[in-house]
Design an enzyme around this catalytic site. Structure first.
Site, PDB file in Angstrom:
ATOM      1  N   GLY A   1       0.116   5.357  -4.485  1.00 54.06           N
ATOM      2  CA  GLY A   1      -0.496   6.615  -4.914  1.00 54.06           C
ATOM      3  C   GLY A   1       0.068   7.790  -4.136  1.00 54.06           C
ATOM      4  O   GLY A   1       0.461   8.814  -4.731  1.00 54.06           O
TER       5      GLY A   1
ATOM      6  N   ARG B   1      -0.388   8.967 -10.210  1.00 56.03           N
ATOM      7  CA  ARG B   1      -0.524   7.737  -9.431  1.00 56.03           C
ATOM      8  C   ARG B   1       0.089   6.553 -10.190  1.00 56.03           C
ATOM      9  O   ARG B   1       0.658   5.637  -9.580  1.00 56.03           O
ATOM     10  CB  ARG B   1      -2.002   7.470  -9.109  1.00 56.03           C
ATOM     11  CG  ARG B   1      -2.604   8.507  -8.149  1.00 56.03           C
ATOM     12  CD  ARG B   1      -4.066   8.180  -7.841  1.00 56.03           C
ATOM     13  NE  ARG B   1      -4.228   6.868  -7.254  1.00 56.03           N
ATOM     14  CZ  ARG B   1      -4.090   6.601  -5.941  1.00 56.03           C
ATOM     15  NH1 ARG B   1      -3.813   7.580  -5.097  1.00 56.03           N
ATOM     16  NH2 ARG B   1      -4.248   5.378  -5.502  1.00 56.03           N
TER      17      ARG B   1
ATOM     18  N   ARG C   1      -4.884  -1.472   8.997  1.00 60.24           N
ATOM     19  CA  ARG C   1      -6.030  -2.346   8.717  1.00 60.24           C
ATOM     20  C   ARG C   1      -5.607  -3.407   7.713  1.00 60.24           C
ATOM     21  O   ARG C   1      -4.574  -3.275   7.063  1.00 60.24           O
ATOM     22  CB  ARG C   1      -7.219  -1.546   8.175  1.00 60.24           C
ATOM     23  CG  ARG C   1      -6.902  -0.680   6.974  1.00 60.24           C
ATOM     24  CD  ARG C   1      -8.165   0.048   6.459  1.00 60.24           C
ATOM     25  NE  ARG C   1      -7.820   0.968   5.386  1.00 60.24           N
ATOM     26  CZ  ARG C   1      -7.541   2.258   5.560  1.00 60.24           C
ATOM     27  NH1 ARG C   1      -7.582   2.794   6.766  1.00 60.24           N
ATOM     28  NH2 ARG C   1      -7.216   3.024   4.536  1.00 60.24           N
TER      29      ARG C   1
ATOM     30  N   THR D   1     -10.795  -6.803  -4.887  1.00 54.53           N
ATOM     31  CA  THR D   1     -12.064  -6.723  -5.632  1.00 54.53           C
ATOM     32  C   THR D   1     -12.604  -5.288  -5.521  1.00 54.53           C
ATOM     33  O   THR D   1     -13.197  -4.770  -6.455  1.00 54.53           O
ATOM     34  CB  THR D   1     -13.104  -7.726  -5.070  1.00 54.53           C
ATOM     35  OG1 THR D   1     -13.088  -7.651  -3.646  1.00 54.53           O
ATOM     36  CG2 THR D   1     -12.793  -9.146  -5.469  1.00 54.53           C
ATOM     37  N   GLU D   2     -12.328  -4.659  -4.382  1.00 60.96           N
ATOM     38  CA  GLU D   2     -12.814  -3.288  -4.142  1.00 60.96           C
ATOM     39  C   GLU D   2     -12.063  -2.253  -4.993  1.00 60.96           C
ATOM     40  O   GLU D   2     -12.561  -1.145  -5.210  1.00 60.96           O
ATOM     41  CB  GLU D   2     -12.668  -2.920  -2.652  1.00 60.96           C
ATOM     42  CG  GLU D   2     -13.554  -3.714  -1.703  1.00 60.96           C
ATOM     43  CD  GLU D   2     -13.036  -5.119  -1.353  1.00 60.96           C
ATOM     44  OE1 GLU D   2     -11.846  -5.414  -1.618  1.00 60.96           O
ATOM     45  OE2 GLU D   2     -13.835  -5.916  -0.821  1.00 60.96           O
ATOM     46  N   ASN D   3     -10.860  -2.591  -5.462  1.00 62.20           N
ATOM     47  CA  ASN D   3     -10.080  -1.615  -6.239  1.00 62.20           C
ATOM     48  C   ASN D   3     -10.715  -1.284  -7.591  1.00 62.20           C
ATOM     49  O   ASN D   3     -10.325  -0.304  -8.241  1.00 62.20           O
ATOM     50  CB  ASN D   3      -8.632  -2.094  -6.434  1.00 62.20           C
ATOM     51  CG  ASN D   3      -7.785  -2.017  -5.178  1.00 62.20           C
ATOM     52  OD1 ASN D   3      -6.909  -2.836  -4.956  1.00 62.20           O
ATOM     53  ND2 ASN D   3      -8.023  -1.012  -4.339  1.00 62.20           N
TER      54      ASN D   3
ATOM     55  N   GLU E   1       1.496 -12.608  12.843  1.00 65.72           N
ATOM     56  CA  GLU E   1       2.029 -11.416  13.491  1.00 65.72           C
ATOM     57  C   GLU E   1       1.886 -10.277  12.480  1.00 65.72           C
ATOM     58  O   GLU E   1       2.093 -10.477  11.284  1.00 65.72           O
ATOM     59  CB  GLU E   1       3.516 -11.602  13.823  1.00 65.72           C
ATOM     60  CG  GLU E   1       3.787 -12.695  14.828  1.00 65.72           C
ATOM     61  CD  GLU E   1       3.219 -12.384  16.207  1.00 65.72           C
ATOM     62  OE1 GLU E   1       3.227 -11.196  16.601  1.00 65.72           O
ATOM     63  OE2 GLU E   1       2.766 -13.326  16.884  1.00 65.72           O
TER      64      GLU E   1
ATOM     65  N   ASP F   1       0.825  -1.222   0.000  1.00 68.78           N
ATOM     66  CA  ASP F   1       0.000   0.000   0.000  1.00 68.78           C
ATOM     67  C   ASP F   1       0.856   1.268   0.000  1.00 68.78           C
ATOM     68  O   ASP F   1       1.954   1.280   0.566  1.00 68.78           O
ATOM     69  CB  ASP F   1      -0.915  -0.015   1.233  1.00 68.78           C
ATOM     70  CG  ASP F   1      -2.057   0.981   1.100  1.00 68.78           C
ATOM     71  OD1 ASP F   1      -2.366   1.394  -0.037  1.00 68.78           O
ATOM     72  OD2 ASP F   1      -2.644   1.343   2.132  1.00 68.78           O
ATOM     73  N   GLY F   2       0.315   2.311  -0.631  1.00 71.73           N
ATOM     74  CA  GLY F   2       0.954   3.624  -0.576  1.00 71.73           C
ATOM     75  C   GLY F   2       1.585   4.084  -1.885  1.00 71.73           C
ATOM     76  O   GLY F   2       2.248   5.130  -1.917  1.00 71.73           O
TER      77      GLY F   2
HETATM   78  C1  IPE Z   1      -5.417  -2.706  -0.162  1.00 69.08           C
HETATM   79  O1  IPE Z   1      -5.081  -1.368  -0.352  1.00 69.08           O
HETATM   80  C2  IPE Z   1      -5.355  -3.441  -1.466  1.00 69.08           C
HETATM   81  C3  IPE Z   1      -4.034  -3.577  -2.061  1.00 69.08           C
HETATM   82  C4  IPE Z   1      -2.909  -3.230  -1.533  1.00 69.08           C
HETATM   83  C5  IPE Z   1      -4.022  -4.173  -3.371  1.00 69.08           C
HETATM   84  P1  IPE Z   1      -6.201  -0.232  -0.555  1.00 69.08           P
HETATM   85  O2  IPE Z   1      -5.467   1.040  -0.719  1.00 69.08           O
HETATM   86  O3  IPE Z   1      -7.120  -0.619  -1.649  1.00 69.08           O
HETATM   87  O4  IPE Z   1      -6.995  -0.314   0.817  1.00 69.08           O
HETATM   88  P2  IPE Z   1      -7.878   0.764   1.580  1.00 69.08           P
HETATM   89  O5  IPE Z   1      -8.839   1.326   0.572  1.00 69.08           O
HETATM   90  O6  IPE Z   1      -6.947   1.821   2.088  1.00 69.08           O
HETATM   91  O7  IPE Z   1      -8.519   0.012   2.681  1.00 69.08           O
HETATM   92  C1  IPE Z   2      -1.495   0.184  -3.414  1.00 72.68           C
HETATM   93  O1  IPE Z   2      -1.272   1.552  -3.439  1.00 72.68           O
HETATM   94  C2  IPE Z   2      -1.692  -0.405  -4.783  1.00 72.68           C
HETATM   95  C3  IPE Z   2      -3.066  -0.846  -5.055  1.00 72.68           C
HETATM   96  C4  IPE Z   2      -4.062  -0.781  -4.232  1.00 72.68           C
HETATM   97  C5  IPE Z   2      -3.308  -1.414  -6.379  1.00 72.68           C
HETATM   98  P1  IPE Z   2      -2.463   2.585  -3.458  1.00 72.68           P
HETATM   99  O2  IPE Z   2      -2.816   2.859  -4.886  1.00 72.68           O
HETATM  100  O3  IPE Z   2      -3.601   2.133  -2.622  1.00 72.68           O
HETATM  101  O4  IPE Z   2      -1.782   3.847  -2.828  1.00 72.68           O
HETATM  102  P2  IPE Z   2      -2.447   4.900  -1.838  1.00 72.68           P
HETATM  103  O5  IPE Z   2      -2.992   4.120  -0.682  1.00 72.68           O
HETATM  104  O6  IPE Z   2      -3.519   5.586  -2.608  1.00 72.68           O
HETATM  105  O7  IPE Z   2      -1.336   5.790  -1.454  1.00 72.68           O
HETATM  106 MG    MG Z   3      -4.072   2.411  -0.650  1.00 69.19          MG
END
Ligand code: IPE
Ligand code: IPE
Ligand code: MG
Length: 235
Positions: free
Chosen positions: A17, A27, A187, A60-62, A200, A14-15
């Site tokens: 973006g 992004r 989370r 799936t939510e992405n 863990e 995550d992160g």
């Molecule tokens: C979780 O990250 C899914 C992946 C890393 C692929 P998200 O960025 O989609 O999760 P939320 O929306 O912060 O919970």
């Molecule tokens: C994780 O990074 C990659 C995917 C969910 C595909 P994000 O795209 O969620 O990055 P942030 O959370 O917006 O920084």
């Molecule tokens: Mg994210």
């Protein structure tokens, strides 16, 4: 002190973006940088001889995201599976996927099927990519598989135990020992709910593109210091 290395590591990548936005980049550039980090981490896991790595690539939510971002990610997956991850083939890594095929575009499914097929006889390490994955959906789909088997007479109600559940999930995998979620979010966002039951958790603040092999070493070191009790009492 638990001295053993984790047998199965899960990474919620995550992160991407935020990493890009803080640099005034799109992004997409963040996702590209994340893909480079993923390659380095995979290589490192192989070098460390950790037998299982699961990564959360797309939930799936992405699909709720902008069409352009989803499309960029789908193209990036095709690129990765077609050639960028070729080093996995020589390194003896078996690639598997967890998630739903619908509504992934045919070109992505084709690239997934090809890398699975090319690596199917590898035995050194399993790389499980959670793509169009949701932990709750996995449990629903597992339930349907099990009920179907009961209805067919392949299984009886009394046969259902944790091993049967394990064997009917998307992939037969050992429990996850260590879940790492980058970017400071606390989370699990529907990642491998069943498999993480006794994991863990480690939540580094770094965004995924900045989380390198040396950070993984720190996470593993931290894991080894944890006192895993599994409900018992450690002397
Ligand atoms: C979780 O990250 C899914 C992946 C890393 C692929 P998200 O960025 O989609 O999760 P939320 O929306 O912060 O919970
Ligand atoms: C994780 O990074 C990659 C995917 C969910 C595909 P994000 O795209 O969620 O990055 P942030 O959370 O917006 O920084
Ligand atoms: Mg994210």
């Amino acid at each position: 002190m638990d001295k053993a290395n984790p047998y199965h590591i899960g990474i919620i990548m995550d992160g991407n973006g935020r990493w890009a936005e803080e640099r005034g980049l799109s992004r997409s550039r963040g996702h590209r940088a994340g893909a480079n980090t993923l390659k380095k981490l995979c290589q490192h896991v192989v070098d460390l001889e950790i037998p299982y790595l699961s990564v959360f690539a797309f939930s799936t939510e992405n699909f709720k995201r902008a069409k352009t971002e989803v499309q960029y990610l789908m193209n990036l997956f095709v690129e990765l599976f077609k050639k960028e991850l070729d080093f996995l083939i020589e390194d003896g890594v078996k690639v598997v996927f967890s998630g739903k095929r619908e509504p992934l575009p045919p070109r992505v499914l084709k690239a997934m099927d090809e890398i699975v097929q090319k690596t199917s006889s590898n035995t050194k390490c399993v790389f499980n990519v959670c793509l169009n994955y949701g932990g709750k959906s996995e449990i629903v789909d597992m339930t349907k598989n099990v009920v179907q088997k009961v209805q067919n007479g392949e299984l009886s109600l009394e046969d259902i135990d944790e091993e049967v559940i394990d064997a009917n999930l998307y992939q037969p995998l050992p429990p996850i020992d260590l879940v790492i979620r980058t970017s400071g979010e606390l989370r699990i966002s529907n990642f491998m709910l069943w498999q993480s039951a006794y994991a863990e958790f480690y939540f580094p603040k770094k965004y995924f593109p900045d989380f390198g092999p040396e950070d993984l070493d720190i996470a593993i070191e931290e894991f080894r210091k944890r006192n895993r009790r599994f409900g018992g009492v450690k002397k």
